[in-house]
Every structure is written in structure tokens, then in C-alpha cells.
Write an enzyme that holds these catalytic residues in place. Sequence first.
Site, short mmCIF file in Angstrom:
data_model
loop_
_atom_site.label_atom_id
_atom_site.label_comp_id
_atom_site.label_asym_id
_atom_site.label_seq_id
_atom_site.Cartn_x
_atom_site.Cartn_y
_atom_site.Cartn_z
N ARG A 190 3.36 0.30 15.44
CA ARG A 190 2.14 -0.45 15.75
C ARG A 190 2.26 -1.93 15.37
O ARG A 190 1.65 -2.78 16.01
CB ARG A 190 0.96 0.16 14.97
CG ARG A 190 0.57 1.53 15.50
CD ARG A 190 -0.15 2.34 14.44
NE ARG A 190 -1.52 1.90 14.23
CZ ARG A 190 -2.29 2.35 13.24
NH1 ARG A 190 -1.83 3.25 12.40
NH2 ARG A 190 -3.51 1.91 13.10
N ARG B 236 0.85 -1.19 0.00
CA ARG B 236 0.00 0.00 0.00
C ARG B 236 0.89 1.24 0.00
O ARG B 236 1.84 1.33 0.78
CB ARG B 236 -0.87 -0.01 1.26
CG ARG B 236 -1.73 1.22 1.45
CD ARG B 236 -2.91 1.22 0.55
NE ARG B 236 -3.87 2.25 0.90
CZ ARG B 236 -4.98 2.48 0.21
NH1 ARG B 236 -5.25 1.75 -0.85
NH2 ARG B 236 -5.80 3.43 0.57
N GLU C 42 -12.50 -20.67 28.62
CA GLU C 42 -11.42 -21.32 29.39
C GLU C 42 -10.96 -20.41 30.53
O GLU C 42 -9.78 -20.36 30.87
CB GLU C 42 -10.21 -21.68 28.50
CG GLU C 42 -10.49 -22.53 27.30
CD GLU C 42 -11.33 -23.75 27.60
OE1 GLU C 42 -11.32 -24.21 28.76
OE2 GLU C 42 -12.04 -24.22 26.69
C1 LIG Z 1 -17.48 -18.44 22.37
C2 LIG Z 1 -17.63 -19.10 23.67
C3 LIG Z 1 -17.57 -20.48 23.79
C4 LIG Z 1 -17.77 -21.11 24.99
N1 LIG Z 1 -17.76 -22.48 25.05
C5 LIG Z 1 -18.02 -23.09 26.22
C6 LIG Z 1 -18.09 -24.49 26.31
O1 LIG Z 1 -17.90 -25.18 25.33
N2 LIG Z 1 -18.37 -25.05 27.50
C7 LIG Z 1 -18.58 -24.31 28.61
O2 LIG Z 1 -18.80 -24.87 29.67
N3 LIG Z 1 -18.51 -22.98 28.58
C8 LIG Z 1 -18.26 -22.33 27.41
N4 LIG Z 1 -18.20 -20.97 27.36
C9 LIG Z 1 -18.46 -20.21 28.58
C10 LIG Z 1 -17.23 -19.60 29.16
O3 LIG Z 1 -16.36 -20.56 29.66
C11 LIG Z 1 -17.64 -18.62 30.24
O4 LIG Z 1 -18.43 -17.63 29.65
C12 LIG Z 1 -16.45 -18.00 30.93
O5 LIG Z 1 -15.84 -18.92 31.75
C13 LIG Z 1 -16.82 -16.74 31.73
O6 LIG Z 1 -17.80 -17.01 32.64
P1 LIG Z 1 -19.11 -16.13 32.76
O7 LIG Z 1 -19.74 -16.06 31.43
O8 LIG Z 1 -19.87 -16.71 33.83
O9 LIG Z 1 -18.62 -14.72 33.15
P2 LIG Z 1 -18.93 -14.02 34.50
O10 LIG Z 1 -18.28 -14.80 35.58
O11 LIG Z 1 -20.35 -13.77 34.63
O12 LIG Z 1 -18.14 -12.68 34.33
C14 LIG Z 1 -18.77 -11.42 34.01
C15 LIG Z 1 -17.79 -10.31 34.34
O13 LIG Z 1 -17.58 -10.24 35.72
C16 LIG Z 1 -16.24 -10.34 36.03
N5 LIG Z 1 -16.10 -11.11 37.26
C17 LIG Z 1 -16.80 -12.22 37.60
N6 LIG Z 1 -16.40 -12.67 38.77
C18 LIG Z 1 -15.46 -11.84 39.23
C19 LIG Z 1 -14.65 -11.80 40.40
N7 LIG Z 1 -14.72 -12.73 41.35
N8 LIG Z 1 -13.76 -10.81 40.52
C20 LIG Z 1 -13.66 -9.89 39.58
N9 LIG Z 1 -14.39 -9.88 38.46
C21 LIG Z 1 -15.27 -10.85 38.26
C22 LIG Z 1 -15.57 -10.99 34.87
O14 LIG Z 1 -14.24 -10.59 34.71
C23 LIG Z 1 -16.44 -10.53 33.72
O15 LIG Z 1 -15.93 -9.34 33.24
C24 LIG Z 1 -18.00 -20.34 26.16
C25 LIG Z 1 -18.03 -18.96 26.08
C26 LIG Z 1 -17.86 -18.33 24.85
C27 LIG Z 1 -17.93 -16.85 24.79
#
Ligand SMILES: Cc1cc2nc3c(=O)[nH]c(=O)nc-3n(C[C@H](O)[C@H](O)[C@H](O)COP(=O)(O)OP(=O)(O)OC[C@H]3O[C@@H](n4cnc5c(N)ncnc54)[C@H](O)[C@@H]3O)c2cc1C
Length: 1143
Positions: free
Chosen positions: A806, A775, A897
Amino acid sequence: MSTINRRTQRVVTDSEDDFVEIRQRQRHDLQLSRRSQTPPIAEKDEDETKTKSKRKPISNTVSIPYIHTAPIHVISKPSVLSKEAPPVEGGYHGFIRLGMLVLGASNIRLIIENYMKYGLLIKLPHSYIPYQDYGLFVLAWVSVPISIVSAFLIEWLMAKIAMHIKSQKEDTRPKITSIEVLAGVFHCMHLLFLMIYPSYIVYTKIYHPMVGSAALVIALILFLKLTSYALVNRELREMYLTDNGDAPGGSHKYPNNIAIPNILYFWWAPTLCYQPSYPRSPRFRTTFFLKRVGELVVCLVTMYLLAEQYAKPTLENSLKALEEHNYVVIVERVLKLSTTAVVIWLLMFYALFHSFLNALSELGGIAIIWVPTGDCGIDRYTFSSRGMSICKCWGKGNCPSVQRGFPPLLGQFVVFFISALLHEVLVGIPTHALTGFAFWGMLGQIPLIAITKPLEKWRAMVKDSQLDQMAADMSLARQRPSFDVKLMSTFLVGDEESFKEREEGRAILENEPLFDKEPLVFMSREERLRHGIKVATRLIELWEEHAWSPDQFAAAVKNVDMMTPVTLHYGAFIPVILNQGTDEQVQEWIGAALSHTIIGCYAQTELGHGSNVGGLMTTATFDRHSDEFVLHSPSLAAAKWWIGGLGVMATHAVVQAQLIIDGKNYGPHIFVAPIRSLENHKPLPNILVGDIGPKAYGGFSSMDNGYLLFKEHRIPRGNMLMKFAKVDKNGVYRPPVHSKLSYGSMVKLRAGMVSEAGWKLGQAATVAIRYCTVRRQFQPANLNKADAPSDAPESQVISYSGLQHRLFPLISVAYGLIITGFSVNRLFDEMTEQLASENATLLPQVHVLTCGLKSWGTRRSCDGIEECRKAMGGHGYSAFSGLSDLFASYIPSNTYEGDNWILTQQVARFLVKELGRLANGKEISASTSYLARLASGDTSSSFRVTKAEQLTDLNVQVDLFATRAARVAFELGQALQSGRAWSDLNVECWNASVAHTEYTVMRAFADKVEEVKKDQFAPIHDTLKMLCDLFAVSNIVGASQASFLATQTVHAADLPVINELYRSLLHRISKQAIPLTDAFGFSDKNLGSALGRHDGRAYEALWEAVQKNPINQEKWQQETYETIIKKLLHRNNSAEPVEKAKL
Ligand SMILES: Cc1cc2nc3c(=O)[nH]c(=O)nc-3n(C[C@H](O)[C@H](O)[C@H](O)COP(=O)(O)OP(=O)(O)OC[C@H]3O[C@@H](n4cnc5c(N)ncnc54)[C@H](O)[C@@H]3O)c2cc1C
């Protein structure tokens, strides 16, 4: 320092220096090519430095200016087919490759078949040629010296007359016009004799077409040469008589050029264009000459063999069909013959235009280079109209007749007519068959031109010199890598074996159009999901077809780079069973899983809980009477959610559920639960399952993340994975020896994500750096005057310091992550061995290591991918950049994860524990040994950087990262001690984890740089060291500058010196950026990016991709117009505004 500053200010890289040189060469070429369209300007001569033409432009009038005189061959240039050719002129290598490919590959089968059918048919050439043909050839050839002598005598006489006239006083000089006409008539006479006499002998007397062709070709070439000789000398004479000082020729200026050696030299020179003198090669290159001769011999012999062994029998076999007018057979014969004919044509083309003519130039010391381009045929305009198609070339101002005032169409017709006539002479006369085939074949080009004109227009729109420039920029950027790119690629994948496997796997995968990424952008979610299932199925078929090992299959999955409903089957379901199941359980499910009789997923997260695993609501209650567990979702919030592969595909799930025995909750445990019938794939009774719908940015669309609710779903007791915790048939619970033993499978998943983060970032960096290399925006001098027109080349955007800042550090981060991935894997293997004997010593360390690296790596990688997209400006936002999909599908890695922020708490907690152990005089783990430096109580003295070189010492780099990490951990410890609640320390935890992880990567990087010194990768040591330096310095002055300053690890006063080192590193990387990203080894198919094309042809690829857009199809547009747009435009149902708008 000054060098660096100057460079950065002017943003000129070395590659740009090279570019300037090439650009100058190009401009020179451009001037040459322009000469064919505007009046030719003599530029440089052998003896003269410069002469300028004062001639007027050629207009469409009948007066004929000096259109034949200006020399075309003015500079010494290497042939584009030779090694010496500059890359900007490349592109003809494809021609050679095509030849080789056709020759080598496609004919092997034919050779065998032909041999089996006919045996050996080849005879020595002379066996067909009657002896009298040789004599007749000489007889026909006699016209050649006669014509040369005649041409010379006419010109000699005319020169004498001109000299005589010139000796007269200027105002009494007689007009030479009528004598010129006479000279023209004489020239015509000997030229006609030159063609007619040998044609007669060949047609009536010579039997063998080869002999006849040779005689006629010699005559025809001379005919064209002498025509040029006459025309040029006429113009030279006019210039001489009018005292035009710009006449070319140097010491051979007219009339000195009218000499026997001069005309004889021209006769042998490999050109049809006469000029008094030619540029000369500085020396005779023996090797070059011998190579050309060698090629010539090989080509001629091969052509002969092909004609004898293949073409001849095919022709003979077609005679009967010709007689019987059996058109089907005739077509079949023609098609068969066409392959041989193409090969012979290619060989002839190469032999004549490259080998023979270049050998001849070398022999004559003439620096004319013959370029086999297939362009304008044989006339003096040939050489300056490269790149133009024959019809364009002959229809434009290049055509002599057009320059004489003919309208372009008529000019085109005249040239084609003459060419057709000469083709008929060359083909019809030696074969004694003046059938008109050649004539009409050539003339038939004219209607063909009319038909293909619209295509030409389209081509012209999308193809121009800027596009070639992009390819040139790219090839220049990878012209001189300072390291062995293949070795670096091998290093990045681990070893030669893995490299080989990747390449072999890729060769198979890239043959499968199903894996192409391009069509995906036009697919709906539903189509993508279905496509994902097809991709998964095909991958499994290939696995079986090629009997891949699990590693090879994993490499293939990685290569295809697409989330599918089966991804979690390999990524989580199988590993969890292997890790948590007893031997019997592994036996029961793994066989079925590997044969894909069952497909599994990993169901942990619920609608109400994810990070908080302890809060999961799904229960698994033990029923002693039936020896079963009852899986149950007590509320909507207990619905499993986000589960990859569950939406439409999985037959089984490993489910995290609270284990309840006799009303007592033993916490989350893992159970294998069948979900769908193995007979009809319908959800089992008591199961509610489905897809959770589209995801953010359209990511993960080929994956069926699903929900799942259990309504007292019964599974046998044996479906609880019981390698660590156990429940016997009496309901007696036995806890695991180590409470963290079940972390194993999560650790494995996160361990894999470390290098994955590096590869994803490498993928984005490859695309962005390639695109920014081709580019161009703004001439360097016009940066502040955007609208100032200039001829100067615009700058490659990669040369701007902002883009280097960057993008280049991202390369070092990607390398750093991949390298750290090696050490994580090693440690993980060690830990697995320990765990096998229920020894969990390494587990906490590895768990924390992977938490930190997963969190830091996926964040840096995703941020980097997005930065790459932004670095590509507007086009980066196109789906065809390939980065939008990459980003959309990879960004959730920050969440799954283990949410990145939460994971940092795990790291921080570990660090705090280690600090406690340290304070109590206990031993701490190797990964946190740097904390020991806190014992000395020094938490604020800075490392002073007086010379930039200090920071290129690996020990210093590691030490700085260790000091900073220790101090950040110390701050966290202090904050805790001050009584702040843990939940109030999220940011401190994050900072401590980042500092610890950056130290971990720095250490792994530096260790590896040292390690490669002693192994087979020693040759790439310096390059890795350069990247390691960049990783260290870019973090200190870039991403983590605040942290290094806040902890006083480095002193703010030293930043100018460190920045200077940073800039010099960016400058060094700028020369290697393309090879460094090439080393990641992504193919165009892997990248799926129009902008990141390996050959740099980004605009063309973007254009092609856009053409496939269904929205551009007539049907779509018509439908949309009729159903929606029309309603809008015609809503007033009034013709008046329409009429007004037309005006
Ligand atoms: C594309 C995708 C694929 C997935 N595939 C799978 C799968 O195959 N199997 C499966 O079991 N799961 C799956 N998941 C789920 C995923 O593992 C969870 O969403 C993830 O572990 C986060 O948990 P949560 O959604 O409960 O977030 P939450 O725990 O609700 O978190 C929400 C927010 O609060 C914050 N937070 C929460 N607790 C605390 C704390 N104690 N201290 C400070 N901050 C906090 C977090 O940082 C976050 O910003 C998938 C998720 C995605 C997006």
C-alpha cells in the site's frame, strides 16, 4: 524466487534481522539490569561458559545473602559515547551536543567580554600551590598502601583460616562467624584510618583545595573499593565453605583470588565493585586509548582555563556582596557563575567518566565500560541501574540497605545520609569550611524527591522502554542508506542552489512559532481564518526583512504549507495580469500587487457555472460614452462563488465575464475589478461580497473563499486585460491571433500542480512510513493467536507485505510526479518564449499535457494521502497524524483548476485529433508519437515476460506503457467511429487520459534515470532506477493492471513472474523506505504530525499534543458539567440511584 517468497511470508525485512540482533543484545542487557533487582545471577565468566546461581531471592529479612558477590561486569560492551555503540543505546549524544553547544555558542560573547574586562588571568597551576602541599599530599597518601596491605592481610589470613576449616571433615568444621566479625572489625579500623588520617592532614595542613581534594578523592575511592573487597570476599568465603559450586571467578575462584596482583589490579581497575575476575578486552585499541587521553587533556586544560579566567574573578567580585549581605548582587553572581559551573561540570563528567575511566579500562585490558549517565552515584549497583533516577534507584531494591531488610524509605534515607556525609567530607575538608552546605544539599534531595514524585509518576506513565524502542527502530531504519540522502534531496528540489535556499528559508521560518501547525487543530474556522491572515502578513514581512527573491518567497510559502487569503494573489491574480495584460497594464497593477497595496483574487466560477466557462453569466458591457465596462450579475446564479481570497481579503479581482459590445456577446474575457475600498476596506458601492462558509472536512479553513455580485459596477475600459483580445474606445473588438492564447495562465497553474501533487504525496508517505516503522503489532509467530503472550518483540507493521504494497509504490509515484514536474516546467518555459512572439505551436500540447497530469497527479496524490492515513490504523484518524488536514486541504485539487474528469476530456479530444492526423498521414506531436505504432495494425499482441529482469529494462517499461496508451486511445477512436456520442464516452476518455498520462510519467521518469547517469546526480542513479522500476511494475500489476490486461499489453499468464519482480522490488525498497522519504526533506514542523516524527517518538508526541487539548482543561470540564452533564445525570433529582451506583 524462493528467497522472495520466504521473506514475504515471514514478513521479515533485513532491518528486522538487524533488529533481532540488537534485540538479543538488549535482552542481555535487560537480564543484567534485572540482576540488580532480583538475586544476582552469574552469567558468563572469562573462563567459564555459564554458571547458575541457586540462591534464593532476597527478601526483606535480616539474613544477608550474597548480595555483593555476583559479578556485575560480565560482557564486553562499547561505551555508549563511542562510535561503536549500537543505536539502540544511543541518546547520550545529546549530552555531547549539549556540552558542545553550551561551550561553543553561548560563551563566545562572554569570552570577549571577560577578556575586555580582565585581560588574561591564566597562570600556570603551580603558581598557587605551595611546595609543602606536595609533600603533605604524599604524607596523606601513605594511608592508601597501608589500607591496601591491611585489607589484603586480613583477607589472606581469613582465606588461610577458611582453607584450614575446609580441610576438616564436613561435620566437624567449626563455625567461622566470630572470626568473620573480628575480620569485619579490622576492616572497619583500616577503612576508618583510610578516611580519617588524610582528612586530618588535608583539613589542618594542606593549603590548596585542589591538592586536598585529590588526596581525599583517592582515599575515598579506595575506601569504597576496599569495602566492596571485604564484603565480596566474605560472601565468596561462605560459598567456598558451603561448597557452592556457583561461586564466580573462574581460575580466580576463592581463595585463589586472594593474591597481591589481584588486589592491585582491582585498585587500578576503573570500578568500585570487586569481583575475582573481570571480562577482558580482546586487544588493546591504541587509537581508542589515545583518543580518550587526548580528550582528557583537552577537558582538564579547558576546565582549568575556565576556572581561572571566569569562575575566579566572578567569585572574587562576589566577596564584597557576601560581606554586605547584598542578596541581589549575590543572586546575580550565582547566576553568572552557574554557566561556567555547568560547563566545568560537563567537562569534568565527560573527562572522568568517559575519557579517563575508559582509557584506564583500555590500559588494564578490562572490558568494563563507563557510562556517564548521571545515575546512581558510586556504588556497585550503579552499573546495572542505568536509566533509573537517583531517587528511584536508591529507594528500590537496588539499594544495599533495602536489600538488607530496611524499609525502602529508611533505606533511601540511610544511603542519602552516607552520601551527604561523604559529599561534605569531599567539599568541606579540602576547602577548610565544614559549613554543612554539601551535606544539606545532598540530604535536601529527600524532600525534593517527595515533591517531584507525582511528576515521576507521570513520566513513568508515558515513558517506557517501548518508547525508546520506537526511537531505536527509527534510527536503525536510517542507519545504512544505500544512497546519499542529501544528494537525493538536492535532486528532488532541482539543484544545490534551490536546496540551499530551501534550507536557509526553513531556518528562518522555523524560528517563527506562528507557522507551527500544532495549535491549528484546536482552532475554530474564524480563528483559523484570522490565523491565515496573520501568517500571510508575517510571510510578507519576512520577505521584506530578508529581501527574498520571488523564487525564495515562493519557496517560503510552500514551506509554510498553508492556504491563506493571499495564496491566490500570487497563484492567480499576479500571473493572470502578467500573462494577459499589456505592458502598460502590467506596469499599472503589478507594482501595487507586489507591494501588497492591492490584494487580488481570480473570479471565474459562478454559482451556476464552473466547468462550463462559456456559460458564465456575469456580463461586462461596453459603454462607449463613458469609455467604461459595466460589470453586472444578472441573477443569483451569476454570483461568483468559491473565489479564494475574496471572502474578506481581496481589494481587487480578475473577473471572467461575457464581453458585450453593442449587444453582441464576444464570449468570456478577463477584467480587473476593484472590490473593496483601499481606504477602509469596505466593499465598494454596487458590490455584494462575502465568505461562502466552512468547507468539506474542515479543509481550506484558513482561506476565505468568497462570493461576489455586481450591480452595474463600472470599471474603465483599460481594466480589460488586452494582451491578446482588444477593444478600442470606439468599441471595435480585435480577437486574439490564436483562440487558445488566453489558456496560458491556466496552463501555468496546472503545470505547478504536477510537482505539487508529488510533494503532497511525499509528505503523506513520509508520515505513514515513519509511523509504520515504529509501530509494532503482533509477534511474527503469534499472528494467528492474537492473545498468546510472548516475550518476542512484536513486528514493525511496515514489515507486513500488505503495508509495503500500500505504501511503497506511493513513494515511486511521488518521485515520478516530481520528476515529471521538471520536464513540464521546461516545456512550459519553452512555450512561454514562443507565446511572447505570438507563436502558439506548443500551446495545445502543453495544455493537454498539464490537463492530463493535473488530473492524474492530483487524483493519485489524494488517493495516496488517504491510503497513507488508513495505513496508520486508528491513530491515522487523529488530527495529530497531520494527514487529515493535508487531505482536507488538498482534496479539492481534484476539482479546482478544472474538474479532473472534465480535464480528461481535453486530453482525449487531443488524442482523437492526433489519431485523425495519423490516419491522414500528417505529423503528430512528440508527446503522442507512440500512437504511430498503431499504423502497423497490431493492436493485440502481448509482450511476453519470461524472466523478471526483462521488465527492469527502461526501454521495455516505456514501450509497454506506450503500447497500452496507444491501444486505449485506439479503443476510444473506435468507440467514436461506432457513432457513440461524445458525452457517452466519459469513461473511455478518462481511460485514454490516464493511459496517456501514465506513459508521460513513465517516459519522464525513465529519461531522467538515463540523464542522471551523466551529471552530478550519477551516485543516486541506482536508487532512482529502483524507484522507476517500482513505478512501472506497481502500475502494471497494481493500479492499472486491468488496463494492461484488457489491452493485452501484458499476458495474464505472465503475472506470476511480474508479481515476483514486484515483491522483490518492495523488499528492496523496504530497506530504504525511511531514507527515501527523508530525502523529501520535510522537517517535523513541515509535517505537523505527531506520528511522523523524525526521531520516531510518535507516542510521546501524540501524548504531548493531546495534553494541549482545551477539553482536558478543568475549566472546560467544570463548565460543561455544570451546564449540561449535571442536568442529564441528576435529571431525576433523586439521591437513591446515585447511592446505588456507588455500590
Ligand atoms: C477549494 C476550492 C477553491 C476554488 N477556488 C476558486 C477560485 O479561486 N476561483 C474560481 O474561479 N473558482 C474556484 N473554484 C471553483 C472551481 O474551479 C470549480 O468548482 C471547478 O472548476 C469545477 O466546476 P464546477 O464546480 O462548476 O463543477 P461542475 O461543472 O458543476 O461539475 C459537477 C460534476 O459534473 C461533472 N461534469 C460537468 N460537466 C461535465 C461534462 N461535460 N462531461 C462530463 N461530466 C461533467 C463533473 O465532472 C463533476 O463531477 C474553487 C473550487 C474549490 C473546491
